[in-house]
Enzyme design. Structure first.
Site, PDB file in Angstrom:
ATOM      1  N   GLY A 182       9.867  11.573   9.388  1.00  0.00           N
ATOM      2  CA  GLY A 182       9.506  10.568  10.897  1.00  0.00           C
ATOM      3  C   GLY A 182       8.129   9.981   9.758  1.00  0.00           C
ATOM      4  N   LYS A 239       8.302  -1.721  -2.871  1.00  0.00           N
ATOM      5  CA  LYS A 239       7.571  -1.089  -1.908  1.00  0.00           C
ATOM      6  C   LYS A 239       8.481   0.093  -0.533  1.00  0.00           C
ATOM      7  CE  LYS A 239       4.957   0.854   1.603  1.00  0.00           C
ATOM      8  NZ  LYS A 239       4.253   2.184   1.176  1.00  0.00           N
ATOM      9  N   PHE A 291       8.116  15.856  -1.490  1.00  0.00           N
ATOM     10  CA  PHE A 291      10.069  15.837  -0.929  1.00  0.00           C
ATOM     11  C   PHE A 291      10.716  16.446  -1.216  1.00  0.00           C
ATOM     12  CE2 PHE A 291       6.344  12.486  -0.607  1.00  0.00           C
ATOM     13  CZ  PHE A 291       5.952  12.307   0.036  1.00  0.00           C
ATOM     14  N   ASN A 296       9.892   3.831  -0.491  1.00  0.00           N
ATOM     15  CA  ASN A 296       9.700   4.576   0.952  1.00  0.00           C
ATOM     16  C   ASN A 296      11.269   5.247   1.463  1.00  0.00           C
ATOM     17  OD1 ASN A 296       7.171   4.725   1.573  1.00  0.00           O
ATOM     18  ND2 ASN A 296       7.160   3.142   2.743  1.00  0.00           N
ATOM     19  N   GLU A 335       0.950  -1.623   0.111  1.00  0.00           N
ATOM     20  CA  GLU A 335      -0.082   0.469  -0.080  1.00  0.00           C
ATOM     21  C   GLU A 335       0.733   1.061  -0.307  1.00  0.00           C
ATOM     22  OE1 GLU A 335      -3.670   0.574  -0.349  1.00  0.00           O
ATOM     23  OE2 GLU A 335      -2.705   2.370  -0.307  1.00  0.00           O
ATOM     24  N   PHE A 336       0.558   2.142  -0.465  1.00  0.00           N
ATOM     25  CA  PHE A 336       0.928   4.023  -0.790  1.00  0.00           C
ATOM     26  C   PHE A 336       0.335   4.462  -0.208  1.00  0.00           C
ATOM     27  CE2 PHE A 336       2.919   0.128  -3.930  1.00  0.00           C
ATOM     28  CZ  PHE A 336       4.312   0.568  -3.781  1.00  0.00           C
ATOM     29  N   CYS A 371       6.019   5.376   8.499  1.00  0.00           N
ATOM     30  CA  CYS A 371       6.910   4.158   7.381  1.00  0.00           C
ATOM     31  C   CYS A 371       8.247   4.649   7.243  1.00  0.00           C
ATOM     32  CB  CYS A 371       5.716   4.322   6.255  1.00  0.00           C
ATOM     33  SG  CYS A 371       3.622   4.188   6.027  1.00  0.00           S
ATOM     34  N   ARG A 376      -0.891   7.784   1.272  1.00  0.00           N
ATOM     35  CA  ARG A 376      -0.512   8.404   2.524  1.00  0.00           C
ATOM     36  C   ARG A 376      -1.147   8.806   3.444  1.00  0.00           C
ATOM     37  NH1 ARG A 376       0.429  13.902  -1.568  1.00  0.00           N
ATOM     38  NH2 ARG A 376      -1.546  12.452  -1.700  1.00  0.00           N
ATOM     39  N   GLU A 377      -1.184   9.194   4.775  1.00  0.00           N
ATOM     40  CA  GLU A 377      -2.095   9.760   6.739  1.00  0.00           C
ATOM     41  C   GLU A 377      -2.289  10.892   5.791  1.00  0.00           C
ATOM     42  OE1 GLU A 377      -0.426   8.797  10.065  1.00  0.00           O
ATOM     43  OE2 GLU A 377       0.272   6.302   8.748  1.00  0.00           O
TER      44      GLU A 377
HETATM   45  N1  LIG Z   1       0.437   3.844   7.808  1.00  0.00           N
HETATM   46  C1  LIG Z   1      -0.020   4.125   6.675  1.00  0.00           C
HETATM   47  O1  LIG Z   1       0.310   5.101   5.821  1.00  0.00           O
HETATM   48  C2  LIG Z   1       1.181   3.356   5.883  1.00  0.00           C
HETATM   49  C3  LIG Z   1       1.073   3.128   4.831  1.00  0.00           C
HETATM   50  C4  LIG Z   1       1.504   2.323   3.287  1.00  0.00           C
HETATM   51  C5  LIG Z   1       1.960   1.014   4.601  1.00  0.00           C
HETATM   52  N2  LIG Z   1       1.633   0.645   5.699  1.00  0.00           N
HETATM   53  C6  LIG Z   1       1.771  -0.225   6.386  1.00  0.00           C
HETATM   54  O2  LIG Z   1       0.497  -0.887   6.055  1.00  0.00           O
HETATM   55  C7  LIG Z   1       0.482  -2.183   7.571  1.00  0.00           C
HETATM   56  C8  LIG Z   1      -0.617  -1.335   9.241  1.00  0.00           C
HETATM   57  O3  LIG Z   1       0.280  -0.387   9.086  1.00  0.00           O
HETATM   58  P1  LIG Z   1      -0.913   0.596   9.949  1.00  0.00           P
HETATM   59  O4  LIG Z   1      -0.166   2.393   9.851  1.00  0.00           O
HETATM   60  O5  LIG Z   1      -2.571   0.428   9.676  1.00  0.00           O
HETATM   61  O6  LIG Z   1      -1.322  -0.263  11.765  1.00  0.00           O
HETATM   62  P2  LIG Z   1      -2.100   0.228  12.621  1.00  0.00           P
HETATM   63  O7  LIG Z   1      -0.594  -0.270  13.895  1.00  0.00           O
HETATM   64  O8  LIG Z   1      -2.049   1.033  12.952  1.00  0.00           O
HETATM   65  O9  LIG Z   1      -3.039  -1.026  12.530  1.00  0.00           O
HETATM   66  C9  LIG Z   1      -3.036  -2.303  12.721  1.00  0.00           C
HETATM   67  C10 LIG Z   1      -4.183  -3.272  13.230  1.00  0.00           C
HETATM   68  O10 LIG Z   1      -3.992  -4.762  13.414  1.00  0.00           O
HETATM   69  C11 LIG Z   1      -4.574  -5.123  14.490  1.00  0.00           C
HETATM   70  N3  LIG Z   1      -3.795  -6.537  14.809  1.00  0.00           N
HETATM   71  C12 LIG Z   1      -2.909  -6.939  14.931  1.00  0.00           C
HETATM   72  N4  LIG Z   1      -2.436  -8.415  14.713  1.00  0.00           N
HETATM   73  C13 LIG Z   1      -4.001  -9.021  14.591  1.00  0.00           C
HETATM   74  C14 LIG Z   1      -4.270  -9.897  14.543  1.00  0.00           C
HETATM   75  N5  LIG Z   1      -3.547 -10.950  14.421  1.00  0.00           N
HETATM   76  N6  LIG Z   1      -5.638  -9.639  14.084  1.00  0.00           N
HETATM   77  C15 LIG Z   1      -6.472  -9.247  13.466  1.00  0.00           C
HETATM   78  N7  LIG Z   1      -5.735  -8.141  13.972  1.00  0.00           N
HETATM   79  C16 LIG Z   1      -4.313  -7.344  14.070  1.00  0.00           C
HETATM   80  C17 LIG Z   1      -3.807  -4.353  15.436  1.00  0.00           C
HETATM   81  O11 LIG Z   1      -5.261  -4.113  16.720  1.00  0.00           O
HETATM   82  C18 LIG Z   1      -4.121  -3.064  15.254  1.00  0.00           C
HETATM   83  O12 LIG Z   1      -5.702  -2.348  14.791  1.00  0.00           O
HETATM   84  C19 LIG Z   1       1.857  -1.587   7.881  1.00  0.00           C
HETATM   85  O13 LIG Z   1       3.073  -3.050   7.445  1.00  0.00           O
HETATM   86  C20 LIG Z   1       2.767  -0.204   7.492  1.00  0.00           C
HETATM   87  O14 LIG Z   1       4.169  -0.510   7.562  1.00  0.00           O
HETATM   88  C21 LIG Z   1       1.417   2.232   6.643  1.00  0.00           C
END
Ligand SMILES: NC(=O)c1ccc[n+]([C@@H]2O[C@H](COP(=O)([O-])OP(=O)(O)OC[C@H]3O[C@@H](n4cnc5c(N)ncnc54)[C@H](O)[C@@H]3O)[C@@H](O)[C@H]2O)c1
Length: 436
Positions: free
Chosen positions: A260, A207, A252, A211, A151-152, A263, A154-155
Protein backbone atom coordinates in the site's frame (compact mmCIF):
# COMPACT_ATOMS: atom_id res chain seq x y z
CA UNK A 1 23.06 28.10 -3.23
CA UNK A 2 19.64 29.57 -2.72
CA UNK A 3 16.90 27.03 -3.45
CA UNK A 4 13.12 27.03 -3.53
CA UNK A 5 11.03 23.90 -2.94
CA UNK A 6 7.41 23.89 -4.10
CA UNK A 7 5.26 21.54 -1.99
CA UNK A 8 6.02 20.72 1.63
CA UNK A 9 4.64 17.17 1.84
CA UNK A 10 6.66 14.07 2.71
CA UNK A 11 9.08 14.62 -0.17
CA UNK A 12 9.23 18.41 -0.42
CA UNK A 13 9.71 18.96 3.30
CA UNK A 14 12.34 16.26 3.70
CA UNK A 15 14.14 17.54 0.59
CA UNK A 16 14.07 21.13 1.82
CA UNK A 17 15.23 20.27 5.32
CA UNK A 18 18.05 18.00 4.11
CA UNK A 19 19.26 20.42 1.43
CA UNK A 20 19.40 23.17 4.06
CA UNK A 21 21.43 20.80 6.21
CA UNK A 22 23.86 20.49 3.27
CA UNK A 23 24.41 24.25 3.73
CA UNK A 24 22.09 25.64 1.07
CA UNK A 25 19.67 28.50 1.72
CA UNK A 26 16.27 26.87 1.32
CA UNK A 27 12.81 28.39 1.16
CA UNK A 28 9.94 25.90 1.21
CA UNK A 29 6.67 26.96 -0.39
CA UNK A 30 3.21 25.51 -0.01
CA UNK A 31 -0.17 26.97 -0.86
CA UNK A 32 -1.62 25.34 2.24
CA UNK A 33 -1.55 28.25 4.71
CA UNK A 34 -2.24 26.09 7.76
CA UNK A 35 0.73 23.87 6.88
CA UNK A 36 3.06 26.85 6.48
CA UNK A 37 1.85 28.37 9.76
CA UNK A 38 2.58 25.07 11.51
CA UNK A 39 6.03 24.83 9.93
CA UNK A 40 6.81 28.39 11.01
CA UNK A 41 5.98 27.36 14.58
CA UNK A 42 8.58 24.63 14.22
CA UNK A 43 6.07 21.80 13.98
CA UNK A 44 6.27 19.17 11.22
CA UNK A 45 2.84 18.53 9.70
CA UNK A 46 3.79 14.87 9.18
CA UNK A 47 5.28 12.22 11.42
CA UNK A 48 8.77 11.40 10.18
CA UNK A 49 11.48 10.36 12.66
CA UNK A 50 14.21 13.00 13.06
CA UNK A 51 12.52 15.57 10.84
CA UNK A 52 11.47 18.12 13.45
CA UNK A 53 14.92 18.19 15.09
CA UNK A 54 16.68 18.74 11.76
CA UNK A 55 14.11 21.40 10.86
CA UNK A 56 14.78 23.22 14.14
CA UNK A 57 18.55 23.06 13.65
CA UNK A 58 18.48 24.56 10.16
CA UNK A 59 15.78 27.11 10.88
CA UNK A 60 17.85 28.34 13.83
CA UNK A 61 20.91 28.55 11.57
CA UNK A 62 18.90 30.83 9.24
CA UNK A 63 19.14 28.44 6.28
CA UNK A 64 15.55 27.21 6.21
CA UNK A 65 12.30 29.15 6.00
CA UNK A 66 8.70 28.64 4.94
CA UNK A 67 6.31 30.77 2.92
CA UNK A 68 3.16 30.70 0.83
CA UNK A 69 4.68 33.26 -1.54
CA UNK A 70 6.43 31.54 -4.45
CA UNK A 71 7.83 34.73 -5.97
CA UNK A 72 9.49 35.63 -2.68
CA UNK A 73 10.91 32.10 -2.36
CA UNK A 74 12.35 32.20 -5.87
CA UNK A 75 14.14 35.53 -5.41
CA UNK A 76 17.75 34.73 -6.37
CA UNK A 77 17.21 30.96 -6.40
CA UNK A 78 19.58 28.88 -8.52
CA UNK A 79 17.06 26.05 -8.68
CA UNK A 80 13.43 25.47 -7.86
CA UNK A 81 12.18 21.98 -7.03
CA UNK A 82 8.68 20.79 -7.85
CA UNK A 83 7.67 18.33 -5.11
CA UNK A 84 3.88 18.42 -5.32
CA UNK A 85 1.60 15.38 -5.36
CA UNK A 86 0.93 13.23 -8.44
CA UNK A 87 -2.01 11.11 -7.26
CA UNK A 88 -3.93 8.67 -9.41
CA UNK A 89 -6.28 10.55 -11.73
CA UNK A 90 -9.83 9.57 -10.99
CA UNK A 91 -11.27 7.17 -13.52
CA UNK A 92 -8.32 6.12 -15.64
CA UNK A 93 -5.28 5.29 -13.47
CA UNK A 94 -3.05 7.95 -15.06
CA UNK A 95 -0.86 10.13 -12.86
CA UNK A 96 -2.76 13.37 -12.25
CA UNK A 97 -0.40 16.13 -13.36
CA UNK A 98 -2.67 19.03 -12.44
CA UNK A 99 -0.54 20.06 -9.45
CA UNK A 100 2.77 19.69 -11.31
CA UNK A 101 1.57 21.78 -14.25
CA UNK A 102 0.05 24.45 -12.00
CA UNK A 103 3.37 24.65 -10.13
CA UNK A 104 5.28 24.89 -13.43
CA UNK A 105 3.12 27.81 -14.57
CA UNK A 106 3.49 29.57 -11.21
CA UNK A 107 7.26 29.09 -11.43
CA UNK A 108 7.30 30.45 -14.98
CA UNK A 109 5.52 33.61 -13.87
CA UNK A 110 7.88 34.09 -10.91
CA UNK A 111 11.14 33.37 -12.80
CA UNK A 112 13.52 36.33 -13.09
CA UNK A 113 17.16 35.26 -13.58
CA UNK A 114 18.42 31.85 -14.75
CA UNK A 115 17.27 28.87 -12.67
CA UNK A 116 16.97 25.12 -13.08
CA UNK A 117 13.40 23.85 -12.70
CA UNK A 118 13.82 20.45 -11.06
CA UNK A 119 11.01 17.92 -10.98
CA UNK A 120 11.20 15.74 -7.89
CA UNK A 121 7.62 14.52 -8.07
CA UNK A 122 7.16 11.10 -9.66
CA UNK A 123 5.97 11.90 -13.17
CA UNK A 124 5.31 9.95 -16.40
CA UNK A 125 7.88 9.90 -19.15
CA UNK A 126 7.66 13.13 -21.11
CA UNK A 127 6.47 15.29 -18.22
CA UNK A 128 9.70 17.24 -17.79
CA UNK A 129 9.34 18.44 -21.37
CA UNK A 130 5.76 19.46 -20.63
CA UNK A 131 7.03 21.31 -17.55
CA UNK A 132 9.49 23.19 -19.78
CA UNK A 133 6.64 24.07 -22.17
CA UNK A 134 4.46 25.30 -19.31
CA UNK A 135 7.22 27.49 -17.89
CA UNK A 136 7.93 28.90 -21.35
CA UNK A 137 4.24 29.57 -22.04
CA UNK A 138 3.90 31.43 -18.74
CA UNK A 139 7.10 33.41 -19.35
CA UNK A 140 8.33 33.31 -22.97
CA UNK A 141 11.53 35.22 -22.18
CA UNK A 142 12.52 33.11 -19.18
CA UNK A 143 16.03 31.75 -18.99
CA UNK A 144 15.91 28.26 -17.49
CA UNK A 145 16.63 24.56 -17.90
CA UNK A 146 14.69 21.60 -16.60
CA UNK A 147 16.07 18.63 -14.66
CA UNK A 148 14.46 15.39 -13.60
CA UNK A 149 15.52 14.35 -10.11
CA UNK A 150 13.19 11.58 -8.88
CA UNK A 151 13.14 10.81 -5.18
CA UNK A 152 13.60 7.34 -3.70
CA UNK A 153 13.22 8.02 0.02
CA UNK A 154 11.16 5.67 2.17
CA UNK A 155 8.73 7.20 4.63
CA UNK A 156 9.80 6.32 8.16
CA UNK A 157 13.48 6.43 7.15
CA UNK A 158 13.30 9.47 4.91
CA UNK A 159 16.08 11.59 6.42
CA UNK A 160 18.57 8.76 6.36
CA UNK A 161 17.58 7.80 2.81
CA UNK A 162 18.06 11.38 1.62
CA UNK A 163 21.38 11.80 3.42
CA UNK A 164 22.70 8.33 2.53
CA UNK A 165 21.06 7.43 -0.76
CA UNK A 166 21.84 4.29 -2.77
CA UNK A 167 22.10 6.72 -5.69
CA UNK A 168 20.96 10.12 -6.86
CA UNK A 169 19.38 10.15 -10.32
CA UNK A 170 19.64 13.34 -12.35
CA UNK A 171 18.21 13.76 -15.82
CA UNK A 172 19.59 16.81 -17.59
CA UNK A 173 20.14 18.00 -21.12
CA UNK A 174 23.08 20.36 -20.91
CA UNK A 175 26.18 21.19 -18.89
CA UNK A 176 24.80 24.35 -17.38
CA UNK A 177 21.97 22.48 -15.65
CA UNK A 178 24.29 19.60 -14.79
CA UNK A 179 26.66 21.99 -13.01
CA UNK A 180 23.84 23.45 -10.91
CA UNK A 181 22.62 19.97 -9.95
CA UNK A 182 26.16 18.82 -9.15
CA UNK A 183 26.59 21.82 -6.87
CA UNK A 184 23.32 21.07 -5.05
CA UNK A 185 24.34 17.46 -4.37
CA UNK A 186 28.05 18.18 -3.81
CA UNK A 187 28.05 17.02 -0.18
CA UNK A 188 26.81 13.59 -1.29
CA UNK A 189 29.24 13.44 -4.20
CA UNK A 190 32.12 14.26 -1.84
CA UNK A 191 31.06 11.36 0.38
CA UNK A 192 31.10 9.11 -2.70
CA UNK A 193 27.40 8.37 -2.98
CA UNK A 194 26.80 7.52 -6.64
CA UNK A 195 25.17 10.09 -8.89
CA UNK A 196 23.64 8.77 -12.11
CA UNK A 197 23.35 11.35 -14.90
CA UNK A 198 20.94 10.50 -17.71
CA UNK A 199 18.56 12.14 -20.12
CA UNK A 200 15.15 13.34 -18.97
CA UNK A 201 13.19 10.32 -20.21
CA UNK A 202 15.52 7.78 -18.61
CA UNK A 203 15.42 9.54 -15.24
CA UNK A 204 11.62 9.57 -15.34
CA UNK A 205 11.56 5.90 -16.31
CA UNK A 206 14.05 4.83 -13.60
CA UNK A 207 11.65 5.94 -10.88
CA UNK A 208 8.63 4.04 -12.23
CA UNK A 209 10.67 0.96 -13.11
CA UNK A 210 12.22 0.86 -9.62
CA UNK A 211 8.89 1.18 -7.82
CA UNK A 212 7.16 -1.31 -10.10
CA UNK A 213 9.98 -3.80 -9.55
CA UNK A 214 9.73 -3.49 -5.76
CA UNK A 215 5.94 -3.86 -5.89
CA UNK A 216 6.45 -6.94 -8.06
CA UNK A 217 8.90 -8.44 -5.57
CA UNK A 218 6.43 -7.99 -2.70
CA UNK A 219 3.60 -9.40 -4.77
CA UNK A 220 5.69 -12.34 -5.87
CA UNK A 221 6.46 -13.34 -2.29
CA UNK A 222 2.80 -12.85 -1.34
CA UNK A 223 1.77 -15.25 -4.07
CA UNK A 224 4.42 -17.76 -2.97
CA UNK A 225 3.06 -17.33 0.58
CA UNK A 226 -0.43 -18.38 -0.54
CA UNK A 227 1.05 -21.51 -2.09
CA UNK A 228 3.11 -22.20 1.06
CA UNK A 229 -0.12 -22.33 3.06
CA UNK A 230 -1.48 -24.99 0.71
CA UNK A 231 1.60 -27.18 0.58
CA UNK A 232 2.76 -26.91 4.20
CA UNK A 233 5.86 -24.77 3.58
CA UNK A 234 6.87 -21.85 5.79
CA UNK A 235 7.23 -18.53 3.93
CA UNK A 236 9.68 -17.15 6.49
CA UNK A 237 12.08 -20.00 5.78
CA UNK A 238 11.45 -19.68 2.05
CA UNK A 239 12.11 -15.90 2.08
CA UNK A 240 15.26 -16.40 4.10
CA UNK A 241 16.57 -19.11 1.80
CA UNK A 242 15.74 -17.06 -1.30
CA UNK A 243 17.02 -13.76 0.08
CA UNK A 244 20.46 -15.13 0.85
CA UNK A 245 21.01 -15.45 -2.88
CA UNK A 246 22.97 -12.32 -3.72
CA UNK A 247 21.18 -12.08 -7.06
CA UNK A 248 17.84 -11.84 -5.27
CA UNK A 249 18.55 -10.01 -1.99
CA UNK A 250 16.51 -10.21 1.21
CA UNK A 251 14.68 -6.87 0.99
CA UNK A 252 11.01 -6.68 0.01
CA UNK A 253 10.60 -10.42 0.52
CA UNK A 254 8.31 -10.26 3.56
CA UNK A 255 4.87 -11.72 3.03
CA UNK A 256 2.00 -9.60 4.33
CA UNK A 257 -1.41 -8.12 3.55
CA UNK A 258 -0.37 -6.56 0.22
CA UNK A 259 1.55 -3.41 -0.62
CA UNK A 260 0.00 0.00 0.00
CA UNK A 261 1.20 3.51 0.66
CA UNK A 262 1.58 6.74 -1.21
CA UNK A 263 3.71 5.37 -4.06
CA UNK A 264 3.44 1.72 -5.13
CA UNK A 265 -0.31 1.61 -5.81
CA UNK A 266 -0.40 4.83 -7.81
CA UNK A 267 2.93 4.33 -9.57
CA UNK A 268 2.14 0.78 -10.72
CA UNK A 269 -1.20 2.00 -12.09
CA UNK A 270 0.46 4.95 -13.82
CA UNK A 271 3.15 2.73 -15.38
CA UNK A 272 0.47 0.35 -16.67
CA UNK A 273 -1.25 3.33 -18.31
CA UNK A 274 1.99 4.64 -19.79
CA UNK A 275 2.55 1.19 -21.33
CA UNK A 276 -0.97 1.09 -22.78
CA UNK A 277 -0.61 4.61 -24.20
CA UNK A 278 2.58 3.61 -25.99
CA UNK A 279 1.29 0.25 -27.25
CA UNK A 280 3.84 -1.51 -25.07
CA UNK A 281 1.74 -3.18 -22.40
CA UNK A 282 3.26 -3.68 -18.96
CA UNK A 283 1.79 -7.15 -18.54
CA UNK A 284 3.74 -8.05 -15.41
CA UNK A 285 2.81 -4.81 -13.69
CA UNK A 286 -0.84 -5.17 -14.69
CA UNK A 287 -0.85 -8.63 -13.10
CA UNK A 288 0.88 -7.32 -9.99
CA UNK A 289 -1.89 -4.75 -9.51
CA UNK A 290 -4.53 -7.46 -9.84
CA UNK A 291 -2.76 -9.95 -7.56
CA UNK A 292 -2.19 -7.28 -4.90
CA UNK A 293 -5.93 -6.60 -4.78
CA UNK A 294 -6.55 -10.33 -4.41
CA UNK A 295 -4.01 -10.53 -1.55
CA UNK A 296 -6.01 -7.99 0.44
CA UNK A 297 -9.24 -9.90 -0.22
CA UNK A 298 -7.54 -13.13 0.84
CA UNK A 299 -6.67 -11.50 4.17
CA UNK A 300 -10.34 -10.64 4.74
CA UNK A 301 -11.33 -14.29 4.06
CA UNK A 302 -8.61 -15.47 6.42
CA UNK A 303 -9.98 -13.28 9.21
CA UNK A 304 -13.57 -14.39 8.61
CA UNK A 305 -12.51 -18.07 8.55
CA UNK A 306 -10.76 -17.62 11.86
CA UNK A 307 -14.09 -16.54 13.35
CA UNK A 308 -15.93 -19.62 12.07
CA UNK A 309 -17.28 -17.92 8.98
CA UNK A 310 -19.02 -14.91 10.55
CA UNK A 311 -17.96 -11.62 12.07
CA UNK A 312 -21.49 -10.57 13.07
CA UNK A 313 -21.33 -8.91 16.50
CA UNK A 314 -17.77 -10.13 17.00
CA UNK A 315 -15.43 -7.74 18.75
CA UNK A 316 -12.26 -7.29 16.68
CA UNK A 317 -9.07 -5.52 17.82
CA UNK A 318 -6.92 -4.11 15.03
CA UNK A 319 -3.30 -3.22 15.76
CA UNK A 320 -1.87 -0.76 13.27
CA UNK A 321 -3.54 0.99 10.35
CA UNK A 322 -0.80 3.04 8.67
CA UNK A 323 0.59 1.47 5.51
CA UNK A 324 3.83 0.72 7.31
CA UNK A 325 5.46 1.54 10.66
CA UNK A 326 7.10 4.89 11.50
CA UNK A 327 4.78 6.98 9.39
CA UNK A 328 1.35 8.54 9.85
CA UNK A 329 0.62 8.09 6.15
CA UNK A 330 -2.63 6.25 5.46
CA UNK A 331 -2.65 6.60 1.69
CA UNK A 332 -3.77 3.30 0.11
CA UNK A 333 -2.98 1.41 3.32
CA UNK A 334 -4.28 -2.19 3.30
CA UNK A 335 -6.23 -1.16 6.43
CA UNK A 336 -8.45 1.00 4.21
CA UNK A 337 -9.68 -2.16 2.45
CA UNK A 338 -9.55 -4.63 5.32
CA UNK A 339 -11.04 -2.62 8.22
CA UNK A 340 -14.17 -1.44 6.33
CA UNK A 341 -14.73 -5.07 5.23
CA UNK A 342 -14.71 -6.15 8.88
CA UNK A 343 -17.11 -3.36 9.84
CA UNK A 344 -19.29 -4.25 6.84
CA UNK A 345 -19.41 -7.89 7.96
CA UNK A 346 -20.92 -6.81 11.27
CA UNK A 347 -17.83 -6.70 13.51
CA UNK A 348 -17.38 -4.17 16.28
CA UNK A 349 -13.89 -2.90 15.54
CA UNK A 350 -11.46 -1.31 17.97
CA UNK A 351 -8.34 0.20 16.47
CA UNK A 352 -5.03 1.44 17.81
CA UNK A 353 -2.04 2.90 16.00
CA UNK A 354 0.87 4.93 17.41
CA UNK A 355 0.54 7.66 14.75
CA UNK A 356 -2.38 6.77 12.48
CA UNK A 357 -5.32 8.22 14.36
CA UNK A 358 -5.05 11.80 13.10
CA UNK A 359 -5.33 10.73 9.45
CA UNK A 360 -7.22 7.51 10.05
CA UNK A 361 -10.22 8.81 11.99
CA UNK A 362 -11.93 10.31 8.96
CA UNK A 363 -10.96 7.40 6.70
CA UNK A 364 -12.22 4.59 8.92
CA UNK A 365 -15.76 5.42 10.02
CA UNK A 366 -17.54 3.13 12.46
CA UNK A 367 -14.47 2.05 14.46
CA UNK A 368 -13.53 2.91 18.02
CA UNK A 369 -10.04 4.27 18.63
CA UNK A 370 -8.23 3.11 21.75
CA UNK A 371 -4.81 3.81 23.19
CA UNK A 372 -2.85 0.58 22.97
CA UNK A 373 -2.82 -3.12 22.16
CA UNK A 374 -3.99 -4.34 25.58
CA UNK A 375 -6.90 -1.91 25.65
CA UNK A 376 -7.87 -2.96 22.13
CA UNK A 377 -7.72 -6.64 23.12
CA UNK A 378 -9.96 -6.27 26.17
CA UNK A 379 -12.95 -8.59 25.68
CA UNK A 380 -12.15 -9.06 21.97
CA UNK A 381 -13.01 -12.17 19.97
CA UNK A 382 -10.14 -11.64 17.56
CA UNK A 383 -6.93 -9.64 17.31
CA UNK A 384 -5.60 -8.59 13.89
CA UNK A 385 -2.06 -7.29 13.42
CA UNK A 386 -2.05 -5.09 10.34
CA UNK A 387 1.06 -2.90 10.76
CA UNK A 388 4.30 -4.10 12.34
CA UNK A 389 5.04 -1.12 14.61
CA UNK A 390 7.85 -1.93 17.04
CA UNK A 391 5.53 -1.64 20.00
CA UNK A 392 3.43 -4.50 18.62
CA UNK A 393 6.46 -6.74 18.14
CA UNK A 394 7.11 -7.60 21.76
CA UNK A 395 3.68 -7.81 23.37
CA UNK A 396 3.10 -10.06 26.36
CA UNK A 397 1.05 -12.64 24.47
CA UNK A 398 -0.15 -14.37 27.65
CA UNK A 399 -1.49 -11.09 29.02
CA UNK A 400 -3.07 -10.29 25.65
CA UNK A 401 -4.77 -13.71 25.41
CA UNK A 402 -6.10 -13.47 28.98
CA UNK A 403 -7.71 -10.10 28.22
CA UNK A 404 -9.61 -11.47 25.23
CA UNK A 405 -13.00 -13.16 25.22
CA UNK A 406 -11.75 -15.50 22.50
CA UNK A 407 -7.96 -15.66 22.17
CA UNK A 408 -7.63 -15.69 18.39
CA UNK A 409 -5.01 -13.86 16.37
CA UNK A 410 -4.57 -13.03 12.69
CA UNK A 411 -0.93 -11.97 12.51
CA UNK A 412 -0.81 -10.53 9.00
CA UNK A 413 2.83 -9.40 9.36
CA UNK A 414 4.22 -12.71 10.66
CA UNK A 415 5.75 -11.06 13.70
CA UNK A 416 4.97 -13.87 16.14
CA UNK A 417 5.93 -17.51 16.22
CA UNK A 418 2.86 -19.78 15.85
CA UNK A 419 4.04 -22.16 18.60
CA UNK A 420 4.72 -19.30 21.01
CA UNK A 421 1.31 -17.78 20.32
CA UNK A 422 -0.39 -21.10 21.03
CA UNK A 423 1.71 -21.69 24.15
CA UNK A 424 0.68 -18.22 25.37
CA UNK A 425 -2.97 -19.23 25.20
CA UNK A 426 -4.08 -18.29 21.68
CA UNK A 427 -6.42 -21.11 20.69
CA UNK A 428 -6.46 -19.87 17.09
CA UNK A 429 -3.51 -18.26 15.33
CA UNK A 430 -3.09 -17.63 11.60
CA UNK A 431 -0.40 -15.73 9.77
CA UNK A 432 0.63 -15.32 6.12
CA UNK A 433 2.30 -18.19 4.28
CA UNK A 434 2.63 -20.45 7.28
CA UNK A 435 0.42 -23.53 7.57
CA UNK A 436 -1.91 -23.81 10.59
N1 LIG B 1 5.76 10.00 -0.12
C1 LIG B 1 6.79 9.29 -0.54
O1 LIG B 1 7.30 8.40 0.16
C2 LIG B 1 7.41 9.57 -1.88
C3 LIG B 1 8.65 8.99 -2.20
C4 LIG B 1 9.22 9.27 -3.43
C5 LIG B 1 8.54 10.07 -4.35
N2 LIG B 1 7.34 10.60 -4.02
C6 LIG B 1 6.68 11.48 -4.99
O2 LIG B 1 6.86 12.83 -4.57
C7 LIG B 1 5.71 13.61 -4.91
C8 LIG B 1 5.16 14.29 -3.67
O3 LIG B 1 4.70 13.29 -2.78
P1 LIG B 1 4.32 13.61 -1.27
O4 LIG B 1 4.00 12.29 -0.64
O5 LIG B 1 5.35 14.46 -0.68
O6 LIG B 1 2.98 14.47 -1.51
P2 LIG B 1 2.10 15.26 -0.44
O7 LIG B 1 0.71 15.15 -0.91
O8 LIG B 1 2.47 14.79 0.94
O9 LIG B 1 2.58 16.77 -0.56
C9 LIG B 1 2.34 17.60 -1.64
C10 LIG B 1 2.32 19.04 -1.15
O10 LIG B 1 2.32 19.92 -2.27
C11 LIG B 1 1.48 21.04 -1.98
N3 LIG B 1 1.12 21.68 -3.26
C12 LIG B 1 0.40 21.17 -4.27
N4 LIG B 1 0.35 22.03 -5.30
C13 LIG B 1 1.08 23.13 -4.94
C14 LIG B 1 1.42 24.36 -5.58
N5 LIG B 1 1.03 24.64 -6.83
N6 LIG B 1 2.17 25.25 -4.89
C15 LIG B 1 2.59 24.98 -3.64
N7 LIG B 1 2.31 23.83 -3.00
C16 LIG B 1 1.57 22.90 -3.63
C17 LIG B 1 0.36 20.43 -1.19
O11 LIG B 1 -0.35 21.39 -0.44
C18 LIG B 1 1.10 19.42 -0.32
O12 LIG B 1 1.50 19.99 0.90
C19 LIG B 1 4.74 12.65 -5.59
O13 LIG B 1 4.91 12.72 -6.97
C20 LIG B 1 5.18 11.31 -5.09
O14 LIG B 1 4.88 10.26 -5.97
C21 LIG B 1 6.76 10.38 -2.80
Amino acid sequence: MRLAIVGTGYVGLVTGVCLSDFGHDVVCVDHDEAKIAKLRRGEAPIFEPGLEALMAKNTAAGRLSFTTDLAEAMEGAGAVFIAVGTPTRRGDGHADLTYVMAAAEDIGRALKGYAVVVTKSTVPVGTNRQVADAVRRANPGAEFDVASNPEFLREGAAIDDFMRPDRVVIGVENDRAKKVMAEIYRPLFLREFPVVYTGLESAEMIKYAANAFLATKITFINEIAALCERVGADIKAVSKGMGMDGRIGNKFLHAGPGYGGSCFPKDTKALARIGQDHASPMQIVETVIKVNDEVKRRMIDKIIDLCDGSLRDKSVAVLGVTFKPNTDDMRDAPALTIVPALVGAGAKVRVCDPQGRHEGEALLPGVKWVEGAYQAAHGADLLVILTEWNEFRALDLGKLARKMAQPRMADLRNIYDPDEARAAGFTHYVSVGRAG
